[in-house]
Design an enzyme around this catalytic site. Structure first.
Site, PDB file in Angstrom:
ATOM      1  N   GLY A 116      70.466  38.449 -31.514  1.00  0.00           N
ATOM      2  CA  GLY A 116      71.782  38.576 -30.899  1.00  0.00           C
ATOM      3  C   GLY A 116      72.752  37.573 -31.514  1.00  0.00           C
ATOM      4  N   GLY A 117      72.939  36.456 -30.833  1.00  0.00           N
ATOM      5  CA  GLY A 117      73.941  35.452 -31.223  1.00  0.00           C
ATOM      6  C   GLY A 117      73.949  35.094 -32.704  1.00  0.00           C
ATOM      7  N   ASN A 155      71.857  42.763 -33.107  1.00  0.00           N
ATOM      8  CA  ASN A 155      72.481  43.311 -31.903  1.00  0.00           C
ATOM      9  C   ASN A 155      73.757  42.512 -31.651  1.00  0.00           C
ATOM     10  OD1 ASN A 155      73.167  44.211 -29.377  1.00  0.00           O
ATOM     11  ND2 ASN A 155      71.383  43.346 -28.321  1.00  0.00           N
ATOM     12  N   TRP A 156      74.888  43.111 -32.012  1.00  0.00           N
ATOM     13  CA  TRP A 156      76.161  42.379 -31.890  1.00  0.00           C
ATOM     14  C   TRP A 156      76.642  42.272 -30.445  1.00  0.00           C
ATOM     15  CZ3 TRP A 156      79.705  44.473 -36.447  1.00  0.00           C
ATOM     16  CH2 TRP A 156      79.127  44.120 -37.665  1.00  0.00           C
ATOM     17  N   LYS A 157      76.036  43.045 -29.564  1.00  0.00           N
ATOM     18  CA  LYS A 157      76.451  43.068 -28.144  1.00  0.00           C
ATOM     19  C   LYS A 157      77.947  43.368 -28.048  1.00  0.00           C
ATOM     20  CE  LYS A 157      72.557  40.153 -27.076  1.00  0.00           C
ATOM     21  NZ  LYS A 157      71.951  39.158 -26.220  1.00  0.00           N
TER      22      LYS A 157
END
Ligand code: PGA
Length: 258
Positions: free
Chosen positions: A237-238, A8-10
């Site tokens: 994510g990160g 999830n690159w956001k």
């Protein structure tokens, strides 16, 4: 079973050039390995990355996803993107109900439920995010499980195994306090809560529920989570924003995927 890692690159990275570089850095990371990888870039980068996907045809366990989707197919809904549009770009998944959207965009369970329903009936696979805030978790695992059971009841209202449509359903258990904080959950606690989620999903007629863990997963802890039978993979994510780190995670997951 084959484990799944979803990136999830956001709201990252800032340019198409950087997005392409990141994708190119990871696209062969799972080639020949028993790990499915779903890459979820921001909407604006989907067309370019979709083109890149076409060049990566030989890797059928690399899949494209979006970070959100709307609950209407088309029409006067400024700024929104429907499941058919995503599918036309080759996207196979949409993340729905991420806690950041629940918080910053005030997404309600009713909105999430509509998004899930349309996606499934359109054949877009769903990664539905659920998870409890810290004040609930402080009361213990049973309180967290009860909180999530209530979320699932609302988010999946009217959806059962038989009415699932063509899309597949994956749940991401993401305790809110563990997201982006560097304080991941204890794998045993996460597995315990995920077992309760699976029980709940089975009672809704979903025969083989797939449930991921998410929240500060990195190459340092990913194996501790995914080696547990209850945990089918991770939503990252990160740590998915650095190609080398993410590829390291894919390899670690492959070791425990059978
Ligand atoms: P994180 O985010 O890995 O940066 O904690 C996970 C998520 O929000 O899906």
């Amino acid at each position: 079973m084959r484990k799944l890692l979803a990136a999830n690159w956001k709201e990252n990275p800032k340019s198409e050039k950087e997005a392409l570089a990141l994708f190119r850095g990871i696209r062969n990371g799972n080639k020949g390995l028993r790990v499915s990888v779903v890459v979820c870039p921001p909407f604006v980068f989907l067309p370019k990355i979709s083109d890149e996907f076409k060049k990566t045809k030989s890797n059928k366990n690399l899949l494209l996803g979006a970070q959100d989707v709307f609950w209407e197919e088309s029409g006067p809904f400024t700024g929104e993107v429907g499941p058919a549009m995503l599918k036309s770009l080759g996207a196979r998944y949409a993340i729905i109900g991420h806690s950041e959207r629940r918080k910053w965009l005030h997404e309600t369970d009713e909105m999430i439920n509509k998004k899930v329903k349309l996606s499934l009936s359109d054949g877009l696979n769903v990664i539905l995010c659920v998870g409890e805030p810290l004040e609930v978790r402080r009361k213990g695992n049973a309180a967290a499980s009860a909180f999530i059971k209530n979320q699932l009841k609302k988010d999946l209202a009217g959806i059962s195994g038989s009415s699932m449509g063509r899309g597949a359903m994956t749940i991401a258990y993401e305790p809110i306090w563990a997201i982006g904080t560097g304080k991941s959950d204890n794998p045993a606690d996460a597995a315990h809560i995920i077992a309760s989620i699976k029980k709940e999903l089975k009672s809704k007629g979903l025969k083989k529920p797939i449930v991921l863990y998410g929240g500060s997963v990195t190459s340092r802890n990913v194996a501790d989570f995914v080696q547990l039978d209850e945990i089918d993979g991770a939503l990252v994510g990160g740590a998915s924003l650095q190609a080398a780190e993410f590829k390291k995670m894919i390899k670690l997951v492959a070791k425990v995927s059978n």
